[in-house]
Design a protein around this motif. Sequence first.
Motif, PDB file in Angstrom:
ATOM      1  N   ASN A 647       0.835  -1.215   0.000  1.00 16.14           N
ATOM      2  CA  ASN A 647       0.000   0.000   0.000  1.00 16.14           C
ATOM      3  C   ASN A 647       0.868   1.262   0.000  1.00 16.14           C
ATOM      4  O   ASN A 647       0.531   2.257   0.653  1.00 16.14           O
ATOM      5  N   PHE A 648       1.992   1.227  -0.729  1.00 14.71           N
ATOM      6  CA  PHE A 648       2.896   2.376  -0.851  1.00 14.71           C
ATOM      7  C   PHE A 648       3.409   2.845   0.511  1.00 14.71           C
ATOM      8  O   PHE A 648       3.748   4.009   0.704  1.00 14.71           O
ATOM      9  N   GLY A 649       3.446   1.918   1.489  1.00 11.59           N
ATOM     10  CA  GLY A 649       3.945   2.261   2.809  1.00 11.59           C
ATOM     11  C   GLY A 649       2.942   2.967   3.698  1.00 11.59           C
ATOM     12  O   GLY A 649       3.252   3.289   4.850  1.00 11.59           O
ATOM     13  N   LYS A 650       1.725   3.199   3.194  1.00 11.66           N
ATOM     14  CA  LYS A 650       0.714   3.916   3.971  1.00 11.66           C
ATOM     15  C   LYS A 650      -0.062   2.955   4.869  1.00 11.66           C
ATOM     16  O   LYS A 650      -0.180   1.766   4.584  1.00 11.66           O
ATOM     17  N   GLU A 651      -0.617   3.475   5.951  1.00  9.22           N
ATOM     18  CA  GLU A 651      -1.495   2.689   6.808  1.00  9.22           C
ATOM     19  C   GLU A 651      -2.763   2.314   6.053  1.00  9.22           C
ATOM     20  O   GLU A 651      -3.225   3.050   5.170  1.00  9.22           O
ATOM     21  N   PHE A 652      -3.344   1.153   6.405  1.00  9.78           N
ATOM     22  CA  PHE A 652      -4.605   0.740   5.787  1.00  9.78           C
ATOM     23  C   PHE A 652      -5.406  -0.060   6.795  1.00  9.78           C
ATOM     24  O   PHE A 652      -4.871  -0.606   7.771  1.00  9.78           O
ATOM     25  N   TRP A 653      -6.720  -0.121   6.569  1.00 10.37           N
ATOM     26  CA  TRP A 653      -7.595  -0.897   7.444  1.00 10.37           C
ATOM     27  C   TRP A 653      -7.338  -2.381   7.230  1.00 10.37           C
ATOM     28  O   TRP A 653      -7.184  -2.844   6.096  1.00 10.37           O
ATOM     29  N   ALA A 654      -7.272  -3.133   8.312  1.00 11.68           N
ATOM     30  CA  ALA A 654      -7.123  -4.581   8.202  1.00 11.68           C
ATOM     31  C   ALA A 654      -8.375  -5.165   7.548  1.00 11.68           C
ATOM     32  O   ALA A 654      -9.463  -4.583   7.614  1.00 11.68           O
ATOM     33  N   LEU A 690     -10.750  -3.063  -4.151  1.00 10.29           N
ATOM     34  CA  LEU A 690     -11.366  -3.130  -5.476  1.00 10.29           C
ATOM     35  C   LEU A 690     -10.561  -2.274  -6.440  1.00 10.29           C
ATOM     36  O   LEU A 690      -9.973  -1.261  -6.038  1.00 10.29           O
ATOM     37  N   PRO A 691     -10.517  -2.657  -7.722  1.00 11.51           N
ATOM     38  CA  PRO A 691      -9.775  -1.841  -8.698  1.00 11.51           C
ATOM     39  C   PRO A 691     -10.482  -0.514  -8.965  1.00 11.51           C
ATOM     40  O   PRO A 691     -11.704  -0.444  -9.018  1.00 11.51           O
ATOM     41  N   ASP A 692      -9.678   0.541  -9.129  1.00 12.87           N
ATOM     42  CA  ASP A 692     -10.233   1.847  -9.487  1.00 12.87           C
ATOM     43  C   ASP A 692     -10.503   1.931 -10.985  1.00 12.87           C
ATOM     44  O   ASP A 692     -11.354   2.713 -11.435  1.00 12.87           O
ATOM     45  N   ALA A 693      -9.763   1.146 -11.768  1.00 12.04           N
ATOM     46  CA  ALA A 693      -9.919   1.178 -13.223  1.00 12.04           C
ATOM     47  C   ALA A 693      -9.329  -0.101 -13.792  1.00 12.04           C
ATOM     48  O   ALA A 693      -8.684  -0.885 -13.081  1.00 12.04           O
ATOM     49  N   THR A 694      -9.550  -0.321 -15.079  1.00 13.73           N
ATOM     50  CA  THR A 694      -8.930  -1.441 -15.785  1.00 13.73           C
ATOM     51  C   THR A 694      -8.285  -0.921 -17.063  1.00 13.73           C
ATOM     52  O   THR A 694      -8.662   0.133 -17.594  1.00 13.73           O
ATOM     53  N   TYR A 695      -7.289  -1.640 -17.566  1.00 12.77           N
ATOM     54  CA  TYR A 695      -6.644  -1.253 -18.810  1.00 12.77           C
ATOM     55  C   TYR A 695      -6.303  -2.518 -19.587  1.00 12.77           C
ATOM     56  O   TYR A 695      -6.256  -3.614 -19.038  1.00 12.77           O
ATOM     57  N   LEU A 721      -6.416  -5.847 -17.458  1.00 11.82           N
ATOM     58  CA  LEU A 721      -5.791  -5.875 -16.144  1.00 11.82           C
ATOM     59  C   LEU A 721      -6.371  -4.796 -15.249  1.00 11.82           C
ATOM     60  O   LEU A 721      -6.670  -3.687 -15.705  1.00 11.82           O
ATOM     61  N   PRO A 722      -6.546  -5.110 -13.956  1.00 16.44           N
ATOM     62  CA  PRO A 722      -7.089  -4.112 -13.017  1.00 16.44           C
ATOM     63  C   PRO A 722      -6.003  -3.154 -12.540  1.00 16.44           C
ATOM     64  O   PRO A 722      -4.823  -3.512 -12.459  1.00 16.44           O
ATOM     65  N   ASP A 723      -6.409  -1.959 -12.203  1.00 13.63           N
ATOM     66  CA  ASP A 723      -5.518  -0.961 -11.625  1.00 13.63           C
ATOM     67  C   ASP A 723      -6.032  -0.654 -10.221  1.00 13.63           C
ATOM     68  O   ASP A 723      -7.089  -0.037 -10.055  1.00 13.63           O
ATOM     69  N   TYR A 724      -5.286  -1.114  -9.213  1.00 15.86           N
ATOM     70  CA  TYR A 724      -5.741  -0.990  -7.830  1.00 15.86           C
ATOM     71  C   TYR A 724      -5.226   0.298  -7.203  1.00 15.86           C
ATOM     72  O   TYR A 724      -4.102   0.731  -7.458  1.00 15.86           O
ATOM     73  N   GLY A 725      -6.059   0.853  -6.340  1.00 11.03           N
ATOM     74  CA  GLY A 725      -5.665   2.007  -5.560  1.00 11.03           C
ATOM     75  C   GLY A 725      -5.164   1.556  -4.200  1.00 11.03           C
ATOM     76  O   GLY A 725      -4.414   0.588  -4.087  1.00 11.03           O
TER      77      GLY A 725
END
Length: 806
Positions: A647-654, A690-695, A721-725
């Motif tokens: 997650n790019f080093g950021k905190e996230f919800w478990a 969930l993916p924000d977009a697909t390409y 392919l999905p693009d995840y945030g």
Amino acid sequence: MKKTLLLFIFFSSLITHIFSQNTKITISGSVKESGSGELLPGVSVYVQGQKMGTQTNNYGFYSLTVNTNEKITLVFSFVGYLQNVKEITSLKSQTINIELPPENRQLDEVKVLASSPQQQKLSETAQMSQVSIPVQQIKEIPAFMGEKDVLKVLQLMPGVQKGSEGNVGIYVRGGGADQNLLILDDAPVYNAYHLFGFFSVFNGDALKSVELTKGGFPARYGGRLSSVIEMQMKDGNKEKMQVEGGIGLIASRLVVQGPISKNHRSSFLVSGRRTYVDIPAALFIPTQNAGSTYYFYDLNAKVNYDFNNTNRLFLSGYFGRDKGVIADVQLNRTNNAGLNWGNATGTMRWNHIFNEKLFSNVSLIHSSYQFETSIENKGSILTSNTSLYNLSYSSSIRDFGAKVDFDFYPNSQHSIKFGVQATAHRFTPSALVVADSSLNTIRESTDIIDAVESGAYMEDTYRPFSNLRINLGLRFTSFTTNTVSYQNPEPRLSVALTLPNNLAVKASYAKMNQYIHLLSNSGVGLPTDLWVPSTSLVKPERSQQVAFGLAKDLPEKGLTLTLEGYYKKMDNIIAYKEGSTFATLSIDGPQGLARSQVNVIPFEDKVTAGQGWAYGSEFLVQKKAGRLTGWVGYTLSWIRHQFDELNFGKEFWAKYDRRHDASIVGIYQLKPRITLSATWVYGTGNAITLPDATYRSGYKIAGVDQAGVAAINYRGEFRELPDYGERNSYRAAPYHRLDASIQFHKKMKRHERTWEFSVYNLYNRRNPYFYDFKSTNNAATGITTKTLAQYSIFTLLPAFSYSFKF
């Protein structure tokens, strides 16, 4: 000098006078179930009219030292049993063995035992963050598909987050599935799940007691960060032969127990359970899938022998396995995929009573868990020149351990426990065998790691005043392999101050270390999860937890109320790196597609370490005895993780962060022969990614189509392919459902029987199991629209079962 001598004589006389006013005596013994001789743990032993008492230990032993110069009355009480009151007229230390008769549920009038003022009060114990559930309640709560499940009942307690729909995975105060220590007769159980997590391996008919500790851990427990679930198997009826069992929609079970000798000194218990969905399913499997099957079974066994009043020997064991095969037979090839896993435990325990104040238990323990999966492809089945390709992958953990525990009761102010334990682990994170007859090659690769985990502890429940109890303990742990060695102290403290009106203020602190880890993609304890040790690269997990709370007893209504707040910090928790799985493989050499060159990547290269925070509050109202029993629980909590490589080093919800979690459980004995029960649960939706977009993958070049018209042509492999945030930045829909059941009991001349009819998800709530995107093409506009779709697996499910007891 003369004044000093006079003062010494004065205080000596004063002390002699004080102690001469009372006689100090110690009363000890064992508490058993009347009619079976079953030893009862957790029985309250109290002096009537005084705030002085104790509890029996896991082996039914108690010791109580009192100061008295007159006769006293001892009260023995336990939920589900009638009280036994004993008058002590002889002012000397003595042994008193007690039998408690079970509460007769066929009586026209049901006695509310919890309203007794002699019942041990929650406000008068130092322990907090601990709940026990009578086994009888577990049998009466509505169950998924009619199968009674200990872990599913524990999911209904505050502080215990549930996994996905129908799953028995439990997550306690922000901890993962691997942070729960599950103990069955002193043996750890490493995978507690049947049918990919929908049922647990514990057969409720074979259990005597179930206890969950979520915080304020006593020093005798260690090795996990979040909880201890301790289960004791029944010893076996010493008085008479007894057979009980049940037949349900998907499984049947049977328990046989009875005396081995006529002198009532020994007994045995054998319990078995098996599914039979594979038998009718075979009638509907297509011919090309003949041989496909799935089933699970488990076996419990126990024998014990009383050599005399001071020595007892117990032998107990568990064995269970899940086995699944998918077969696909066609004209020129045969494909088989297999998946099986299972646990085995064995325990030998020797109890010895040195005197009325000192009790010991010595245990020798074995536990193992093994997972195997395989793929087999056979070529032509028309000739003898059959081409064969086989890939087999397995992982396992095996333990041999020993422990010695002592219970020491020096006086009425101290209750001391101390002991040592050691476990030799053998980890096999991966064992790979690849055989390819077309290449005439066989490749084997096995990874084995040996480790020794040990610990020593001492704890003292100290009562300096009648309204203050302090449990102070220290545990020292060690973990050693060929390459690393870790040692850590673990201080523990619990304090309870009893206030007027049966109210207590409690606080606790515990530091824990966990040296073994579970690598999991799903987080639900699937068999594909791997147990691995701490190494120089994978550090031990650590946690510190503080908790504060209030406990109140309402003896006139038979209720206990608890309100707790907690904060837990976790370090060195691990997770798979992005894209890694339990069987991530690598390909060697220039001929990279050669199947025989498949290798398993070391687990240390697949994982990353991070930290976590969990905090919240819990509320519980519980009633364990009477015509109406059950509880109401609510949890408000937050769980966050942070990994440098996720997650790019950021905190996230478990994943199992759940802001609100509530449960209501009710069991009502409408008549002596009819029992009604219902449960309602609600929980905030799980955090999901969930993916924000697909390409589209590949590249495009200008060209012309077959008609000569300019067009764009794609080259390379075309994939969407999905693009995840950010990880877990979306929430699933809230989860809630209502289950209900009715039981009809009847006592025959020689046996008892119970018919149960239950409904899972009574109002047909479609709870989320997973989410996916659906694509809809508009032929007129050529526009493709994607919508998020929710998939559910269990709607309204009726079930029935038949139980009997001879």
